[in-house]
Scaffold this active site. Sequence first.
Site, PDB file in Angstrom:
ATOM      1  CE  LYS A   1      51.111  31.354 -21.951  1.00 14.31           C
ATOM      2  NZ  LYS A   1      50.555  30.116 -22.431  1.00 14.31           N
TER       3      LYS A   1
ATOM      4  CE  LYS B   1      43.912  33.270 -24.375  1.00 13.40           C
ATOM      5  NZ  LYS B   1      44.362  31.977 -24.785  1.00 13.40           N
TER       6      LYS B   1
ATOM      7  CE  LYS C   1      41.781  26.062 -18.719  1.00 12.05           C
ATOM      8  NZ  LYS C   1      42.460  25.821 -19.989  1.00 12.05           N
TER       9      LYS C   1
HETATM   10  P1  TYM Z   1      42.996  25.580 -23.179  1.00 14.54           P
HETATM   11  O1  TYM Z   1      43.032  24.586 -22.078  1.00 14.54           O
HETATM   12  O2  TYM Z   1      43.627  26.902 -22.956  1.00 14.54           O
HETATM   13  O3  TYM Z   1      41.486  25.848 -23.595  1.00 14.54           O
HETATM   14  C1  TYM Z   1      40.576  24.800 -23.910  1.00 14.54           C
HETATM   15  C2  TYM Z   1      39.702  25.234 -25.095  1.00 14.54           C
HETATM   16  O4  TYM Z   1      39.033  26.464 -24.779  1.00 14.54           O
HETATM   17  C3  TYM Z   1      39.266  27.427 -25.794  1.00 14.54           C
HETATM   18  N1  TYM Z   1      39.312  28.763 -25.164  1.00 14.54           N
HETATM   19  C4  TYM Z   1      38.479  29.753 -25.476  1.00 14.54           C
HETATM   20  N2  TYM Z   1      37.458  29.831 -26.350  1.00 14.54           N
HETATM   21  C5  TYM Z   1      36.795  31.010 -26.412  1.00 14.54           C
HETATM   22  N3  TYM Z   1      37.103  32.095 -25.653  1.00 14.54           N
HETATM   23  C6  TYM Z   1      38.129  32.056 -24.767  1.00 14.54           C
HETATM   24  N4  TYM Z   1      38.405  33.115 -24.025  1.00 14.54           N
HETATM   25  C7  TYM Z   1      38.869  30.846 -24.656  1.00 14.54           C
HETATM   26  N5  TYM Z   1      39.922  30.468 -23.881  1.00 14.54           N
HETATM   27  C8  TYM Z   1      40.169  29.190 -24.218  1.00 14.54           C
HETATM   28  C9  TYM Z   1      40.609  27.044 -26.391  1.00 14.54           C
HETATM   29  O5  TYM Z   1      40.775  27.560 -27.693  1.00 14.54           O
HETATM   30  C10 TYM Z   1      40.539  25.526 -26.369  1.00 14.54           C
HETATM   31  O6  TYM Z   1      39.835  25.051 -27.499  1.00 14.54           O
HETATM   32  N6  TYM Z   1      46.556  24.050 -26.346  1.00 14.54           N
HETATM   33  C11 TYM Z   1      45.183  23.821 -25.913  1.00 14.54           C
HETATM   34  C12 TYM Z   1      44.958  22.431 -25.393  1.00 14.54           C
HETATM   35  C13 TYM Z   1      45.356  21.334 -26.306  1.00 14.54           C
HETATM   36  C14 TYM Z   1      44.672  20.887 -27.461  1.00 14.54           C
HETATM   37  C15 TYM Z   1      45.434  19.795 -27.961  1.00 14.54           C
HETATM   38  C16 TYM Z   1      43.533  21.326 -28.116  1.00 14.54           C
HETATM   39  C17 TYM Z   1      46.446  20.522 -26.149  1.00 14.54           C
HETATM   40  N7  TYM Z   1      46.483  19.605 -27.127  1.00 14.54           N
HETATM   41  C18 TYM Z   1      45.047  19.137 -29.137  1.00 14.54           C
HETATM   42  C19 TYM Z   1      43.151  20.660 -29.276  1.00 14.54           C
HETATM   43  C20 TYM Z   1      43.897  19.589 -29.772  1.00 14.54           C
HETATM   44  C21 TYM Z   1      44.875  24.802 -24.800  1.00 14.54           C
HETATM   45  O7  TYM Z   1      45.729  25.346 -24.170  1.00 14.54           O
HETATM   46  O8  TYM Z   1      43.542  24.915 -24.527  1.00 14.54           O
END
Ligand code: TYM
Length: 324
Positions: free
Chosen positions: A111, A192, A195
């Site tokens: 980023k 990947k 969003k």
């Molecule tokens: P976030 O909101 O970006 O995504 C939510 C979950 O989806 C998974 N993910 C994917 N899996 C497979 N292929 C993809 N292209 C893909 N894009 C996203 C992410 O790995 C995630 O599991 N930092 C985290 C949110 C978070 C969190 C936490 C997770 C905040 N606190 C504590 C676990 C524990 C995030 O940005 O996920």
Amino acid sequence: MKRLFSGIQPSGTIHLGNYLGAIKRWVTIQEKYDSIFSVVDLHALTVYQDPKKFRNQIIDTAKILLASGIDPEKSIIFVQSEIAEHLELYWILNSITKVAELELMTQYKDKTQNGKSSTAGLLNYPVLMASDILLYDAQIVPVGEDQRQHLELTRELARRFNGLYGKTFKEPEELIEKVGSKIMGLDNPTKKMSKSASSEYNYIALTDEPEKIKDKIKKAVTDSETLIKYDPLKKPGISNLLTILALSLGKDVKEIENKYFGENYGRLKIDCADAVVQLLSKFQENYKKISDKKVESVLKKGAASAGKIALQKIEEVYQKVGLR
Ligand code: TYM
């Protein structure tokens, strides 16, 4: 029963990568663990969110979890900002985190590429994530591949705190499946599915209509060969479609690869689209039926349950560091 924690940001469009890499797995795994799922709205604020839309996005994300099959009778579902202890622990953990450690995080580096300036929030993002997990003594954290490094840091911070103040936190384990933990963008299968992608042809939104899903998969970038083979490095587009098809059908990628050997790309795309439409149809039906009122009531109950655990833990932490 071991405790499980995971979170999802209410930013942008929740997509098939989130579903296959995370949410769909949470639904199965909630039976096995004492599970807590959070809509991590404070994390989402590291990127500007339109205040007029933000609350709706938060409710909508929780609705997606419910429509996918997360059961509020079995699992806690809550909104992160409703439990102030996340921020309290965040401060404590910030105080033992080195800036250099945070600067090493791949997501942060991506980023801030090309000298782009960053906010303190973006740099400290993984510390908030560690707080989410450690606050609940979670031992299992199911996530996609992109979160692996954040989990390593979480364990490191737990160890460091325990070393300084005595055993307080459990070291959590990430649960990352071999297949599907990194679903690639349809328009660029070397990155990947995201969003924050600028083109909607990057992702399949969980609420996309069948015709839209078919159109997006039809236009998915592949390669100029004709061979259907699972080889993520050489054939990222085809491998991504094979992965999506296999997971949508609940089958092994190898089995799907064998089945499509000698078929043309068009056939694979049509079948992949049909499988995704089928996979999402039950979700979409549920999604339409769940009212915002129902979501609000689930979140209220979830916050009450999460709040009890969080309060107890922060008291313990404050005592350990000598604040109490
Ligand atoms: P976030 O909101 O970006 O995504 C939510 C979950 O989806 C998974 N993910 C994917 N899996 C497979 N292929 C993809 N292209 C893909 N894009 C996203 C992410 O790995 C995630 O599991 N930092 C985290 C949110 C978070 C969190 C936490 C997770 C905040 N606190 C504590 C676990 C524990 C995030 O940005 O996920």
